[in-house]
Motif scaffolding. Structure first.
Motif, mmCIF file in Angstrom:
data_model
loop_
_atom_site.group_PDB
_atom_site.id
_atom_site.type_symbol
_atom_site.label_atom_id
_atom_site.label_comp_id
_atom_site.label_asym_id
_atom_site.label_seq_id
_atom_site.Cartn_x
_atom_site.Cartn_y
_atom_site.Cartn_z
ATOM 1 N N GLY A 17 1.268 9.274 -6.228
ATOM 2 C CA GLY A 17 1.895 10.800 -6.169
ATOM 3 C C GLY A 17 2.009 11.282 -4.623
ATOM 4 N N VAL A 18 1.818 10.622 -3.580
ATOM 5 C CA VAL A 18 1.822 10.849 -2.353
ATOM 6 C C VAL A 18 3.300 11.089 -2.103
ATOM 7 N N GLU A 19 3.563 12.378 -1.407
ATOM 8 C CA GLU A 19 5.113 12.700 -1.206
ATOM 9 C C GLU A 19 5.125 12.702 0.375
ATOM 10 N N GLU A 20 6.507 12.518 0.814
ATOM 11 C CA GLU A 20 6.885 12.962 2.278
ATOM 12 C C GLU A 20 6.149 14.243 2.505
ATOM 13 N N PHE A 42 0.803 -1.213 -0.028
ATOM 14 C CA PHE A 42 -0.076 0.094 0.094
ATOM 15 C C PHE A 42 0.697 1.067 0.133
ATOM 16 N N ALA A 43 2.003 1.141 0.533
ATOM 17 C CA ALA A 43 2.821 2.295 0.787
ATOM 18 C C ALA A 43 3.253 2.603 -0.828
ATOM 19 N N ALA A 44 3.606 1.558 -1.725
ATOM 20 C CA ALA A 44 3.925 1.632 -3.086
ATOM 21 C C ALA A 44 3.047 2.432 -3.883
ATOM 22 N N ALA A 45 1.644 1.649 -3.401
ATOM 23 C CA ALA A 45 0.389 2.387 -4.103
ATOM 24 C C ALA A 45 0.374 3.877 -3.924
ATOM 25 N N LEU A 46 0.535 4.446 -2.576
ATOM 26 C CA LEU A 46 0.308 5.510 -2.353
ATOM 27 C C LEU A 46 1.250 6.464 -3.148
ATOM 28 N N ARG A 47 2.577 6.158 -3.123
ATOM 29 C CA ARG A 47 3.826 6.628 -3.959
ATOM 30 C C ARG A 47 3.163 6.793 -5.510
ATOM 31 N N GLU A 48 2.742 5.569 -5.859
ATOM 32 C CA GLU A 48 2.202 5.712 -7.233
ATOM 33 C C GLU A 48 1.180 6.794 -7.494
ATOM 34 N N GLU A 68 -19.547 16.758 6.094
ATOM 35 C CA GLU A 68 -19.130 17.875 6.444
ATOM 36 C C GLU A 68 -17.946 18.133 7.440
ATOM 37 N N ALA A 69 -18.025 17.084 8.568
ATOM 38 C CA ALA A 69 -16.931 17.144 9.351
ATOM 39 C C ALA A 69 -15.646 16.484 8.396
ATOM 40 N N LEU A 70 -15.854 15.583 7.734
ATOM 41 C CA LEU A 70 -14.793 15.314 6.857
ATOM 42 C C LEU A 70 -14.236 16.310 6.052
ATOM 43 N N ALA A 71 -15.110 17.091 5.441
ATOM 44 C CA ALA A 71 -14.559 18.381 4.568
ATOM 45 C C ALA A 71 -13.787 19.252 5.399
ATOM 46 N N THR A 72 -14.327 19.544 6.619
ATOM 47 C CA THR A 72 -13.789 20.695 7.432
ATOM 48 C C THR A 72 -12.311 20.005 7.583
ATOM 49 N N ARG A 73 -12.153 18.810 8.024
ATOM 50 C CA ARG A 73 -10.753 18.461 8.382
ATOM 51 C C ARG A 73 -9.726 18.394 7.158
ATOM 52 N N MET A 74 -10.538 17.870 6.132
ATOM 53 C CA MET A 74 -9.573 17.935 4.799
ATOM 54 C C MET A 74 -9.116 19.333 4.238
ATOM 55 N N ASN A 75 -10.123 20.258 4.553
ATOM 56 C CA ASN A 75 -9.684 21.646 4.416
ATOM 57 C C ASN A 75 -8.636 22.335 5.232
ATOM 58 N N SER A 76 -8.780 21.980 6.666
ATOM 59 C CA SER A 76 -7.926 22.592 7.523
ATOM 60 C C SER A 76 -6.505 21.968 7.112
ATOM 61 N N ALA A 77 -6.329 20.566 7.023
ATOM 62 C CA ALA A 77 -5.090 19.997 6.827
ATOM 63 C C ALA A 77 -4.364 20.201 5.369
ATOM 64 N N ASP A 78 -5.324 20.928 4.353
ATOM 65 C CA ASP A 78 -4.744 20.875 3.069
ATOM 66 C C ASP A 78 -4.610 19.539 2.670
ATOM 67 N N SER A 79 -5.576 18.565 2.778
ATOM 68 C CA SER A 79 -5.002 17.053 2.488
ATOM 69 C C SER A 79 -5.765 16.695 1.331
ATOM 70 N N GLU A 80 -5.189 16.329 0.038
ATOM 71 C CA GLU A 80 -5.209 16.065 -1.186
ATOM 72 C C GLU A 80 -5.420 14.768 -1.491
ATOM 73 N N TYR A 81 -5.459 13.821 -0.324
ATOM 74 C CA TYR A 81 -5.552 12.500 -0.688
ATOM 75 C C TYR A 81 -6.379 11.740 0.435
ATOM 76 N N LEU A 82 -7.344 10.820 0.222
ATOM 77 C CA LEU A 82 -8.253 10.420 0.835
ATOM 78 C C LEU A 82 -8.288 8.782 0.693
ATOM 79 N N VAL A 83 -8.397 7.690 1.944
ATOM 80 C CA VAL A 83 -8.435 6.855 1.638
ATOM 81 C C VAL A 83 -9.858 6.288 2.596
#
Ligand code: WT7
Length: 659
Positions: A133-136, A125-131, A174-189
């Motif tokens: 585009g997830v970076e450090e 799964f780590a390889a998949a995340l990299r694939e 809505e709670a999910l969106a608030t947290r993704m926005n706050s963390a500028d998170s571009e990936y979701l599992v």
């Protein structure tokens, strides 16, 4: 009591202290009472004992760096990887065939992951995340129920140095969106669904709704197929991938664990505070992992040979620290259960204990109160003799529930550790060491070795034994939060301003709990002193609930307080003023409940909605919450003379009691 054993109960009530058995003490990981002095004398170097439980890539030289208080750093010149510590090293040490995760689904299906299995899955799964585009340092949001892919994804993130932000699956879109926005998170599992009391729940629908409200681009989403034939049949969107397909493409791939600085972020966890906006608590790699491993070793007494079970959800800090990181760092077997304790029957948890011969069981007082209500016949149906130690966390436990747990689950033979801590502390802070101290039902115990917790008055002076005051922590510890994500200022003002004296270089952490201490230094935590409720061991901000209610059409004003609840501990009571022309009937009540569930999730659902033309306010216009709490609890009312509108009180009272 329904057990008909009045004599024993009476004895238990009189007996204030319980001693761990010699048998327990003899085998305990920590049994030397000298540990308290040892930690005090060697502080902060005592914490090397925690760090020694880990494998470091680069050994640290500095234990504590306090050059920029209260932004403490621990083991800061060391490097390590959390995934390596929780997985690889056990494989390398000859334990590849030991079971790491024992998972049970609600329908009774099981999955077993050995450390070798976990190693393979985490790598792929780590390889998949990299694939993808997830970076450090990219924040990956994990919005997942209790499926094995959740800890796998957490460890895969840790492996590549991408901090995770787990959002409890019961939270709303809505709670999910608030947290993704706050963390500028571009990936979701996420997951297509899960089972609750036999029903399949549509989780992807909620995840997608949340994604629609994320205000930056989302690079990719991974969806675990938990439902198979029961799936709700949503087509995956363009940038959404099926977990299995993604991982299949990475079969056999291995990803070197990234060498992380001890102070690099391991994860973010959002928690409720006094304001409407959740706080992103930042935990780091070295200090957090050392601290959770150490407390799992010293307090939960975990050995690699054990089968250990914490019944919390990984979506909360308890699950992060004591289902995933602490237990796996120690190389033990950790049990994960998907469903509810009363499905298909009320002996489900005891069935699991019997089936896997669980040695250590860690749960919450709210669950214990439910077990008590259901009666002793359910635990009595099962063989619980494998248990060696019991624990509780999340809220104060009353002596009666403690003793019930001790007797009916532990067979009067297992120490019970009542562990006080918080999302922010990373791990346990106040509790007995089961191999060292006696237990006192209702009191968590002394601060752990190396933890300087005190009970003080509003001036910061220590209060006398027996008097109520405020809990403070006067020295830093490795598991502490480092800051609030992107908000150093709020970090300082929320936790450090109240009792610190920066001019004198005195920094005191304030957890916002009331407490008292006895002559033996045992601390009884009384509960939150801010506007945060504790519903079934979950922290909910009254402001968040109020703003959800005010968002409902027709609502003019709302005040939310906690009322006592037999099982939940506290329940949400909402007092609502409607705009002219709106009627406080069932329809309105339904819309308010829906509004809260949409904004936060079903856990925040109001127990009672009370419509009132006015709220009790002081002359300066402040809502008198104390009074609203007293009304909710049908208690005798305190002073109302400072109210501007005292006449409203009896009116509200009659409404609550009439319900
Ligand atoms: C708040 C933290 C720690 C994981 C679960 C909750 C209350 C927690 C106890 C306990 C009395 C307790 C406190 C604390 N609390 N454990 N053993 N006795 N109160 O984490 O959501 O961060 O909530 O839970 O009020 O501040 P959390």
């Amino acid at each position: 009591m329904s057990d008909g054993d009045g004599e024993l109960e009476a004895r238990l009530v009189e007996q204030e202290e319980f001693e761990p058995s010699d048998e327990f003490v003899e085998q305990a990981n920590v049994s030397d009472p000298g540990i308290y002095d040892e930690f005090e004398e060697n502080w902060p170097d005592c914490w090397e004992r925690a760090a020694d439980l880990l494998d470091w890539d680069e050994e640290y030289e500095t234990v504590l760096d306090d050059s920029n208080e209260p932004f403490y750093e621990w083991f800061s010149d060391g490097t390590l990887n959390a995934s390596y510590n929780c997985v690889d090293r056990h494989v390398e040490n000859g334990d590849k065939n030991r079971v790491a995760i024992k998972w049970e689904g609600e329908h009774g299906e099981t999955r077993t992951y050995t450390y070798q299995d976990l190693y393979r899955e985490v790598n792929e799964f780590a390889a998949a995340l990299r694939e993808m585009g997830v970076e450090e340092d990219d924040v990956v949001t994990l919005y997942m129920p209790m499926v094995p892919e959740l800890p796998i994804a957490m460890l895969a993130c840790a492996r590549i140095g991408a901090p995770h932000s787990v959002v409890f699956a019961g939270f709303s879109a809505e709670a999910l969106a608030t947290r993704m926005n706050s963390a500028d998170s571009e990936y979701l599992v996420t997951c297509n669904g899960y089972y609750r009391r036999g029903d399949a729940l549509d989780h992807l629908e909620k995840a997608n709704e949340g994604l629609d409200d994320v205000d930056h681009g989302v690079e990719a989403t991974v969806v675990v197929d938990r439902l198979g034939d029961d799936s709700f049949g949503h087509d995956l969107r363009g940038n959404q991938h099926d977990w299995d397909e993604l991982v299949d493409e990475q079969r056999g791939e291995r990803v070197d664990p990234v060498e992380r600085d001890a102070e690099d972020m391991l994860f973010l966890m959002y928690t409720s505070g006094t304001t409407g906006e959740p706080k992103g608590v930042k935990h780091t790699t070295g200090g957090y992992l050392a601290y959770t491993a150490w407390t799992s070793h010293a307090v939960l007494d975990i050995e690699p040979e054990d089968t250990y079970w914490c019944s919390a959800d990984i979506g909360w800090i308890t699950g992060h620290s004591y289902i995933v990181y602490g237990p796996l760092a120690l190389g033990t077997t950790t049990v994960m259960y998907e469903g509810t304790p009363d499905y298909p029957e009320r002996d489900r948890l005891w069935d699991i204990v019997e089936k896997y011969a669980v040695d250590i069981f860690y749960t919450a007082p709210t669950a214990i109160r439910a077990f008590m209500k259901w009666g002793t016949e359910f635990p009595e149906r099962r063989d619980l003799s494998s248990l060696r130690l019991l624990g509780t966390v999340g809220e104060p436990i009353n002596p009666r529930a403690w003793k019930w747990y001790y007797k009916h689950i532990g067979g009067e033979d297992c120490p019970v550790v009542d562990t006080w801590w918080q999302t922010e502390t990373g791990g346990m802070m106040v509790t007995t060491l089961p191999g060292v101290g006696n237990m006192k039902p209702g009191s968590a115990g002394p601060p752990l070795p190396g933890i300087d917790a005190r009970i003080v008055d509003t001036e910061g002076e220590e209060v006398e034994a027996g008097r109520a005051g405020y809990l403070t922590v006067n020295k830093p510890w490795p598991g502490m939060l480092r800051t609030l994500y992107n908000n150093d200022e709020r970090f300082v003002s929320e936790y450090w301003e109240e009792y610190s004296d920066p001019d004198a270089d005195e920094w005191v952490y304030f957890p916002e709990d009331g407490a008292k201490i006895d002559d033996d230094g045992y601390i009884t935590v009384l509960g939150r002193v801010d506007d945060v409720l504790n519903v079934s061991g979950h922290r909910l901000g009254t402001m968040e609930i109020e703003s959800a209610i005010v968002g409902v059409e027709g609502v003019a004003e709302a005040a939310v307080v906690g009322g006592d609840h037999e099982v939940k501990g506290e329940a949400v009571y909402a007092y609502v003023i409607l705009e002219d022309g709106y009627d406080g009937g069932e329809e309105m009540r339904g819309r308010i409940i829906e509004g809260v569930e949409d904004a936060i999730g079903p856990i925040a659902r109001p127990e009672q909605v009370v419509f009132t033309p006015e709220l009790p306010k002081t002359r300066s216009g402040k809502i008198m919450r104390r009074l609203l709490e007293e009304i909710a609890n049908e208690e005798e009312l305190g002073d109302t003379t400072t109210l501007r509108n005292p006449e409203i009180v009896t009116d509200i009272q009659s409404k609550v009691q009439g319900d």
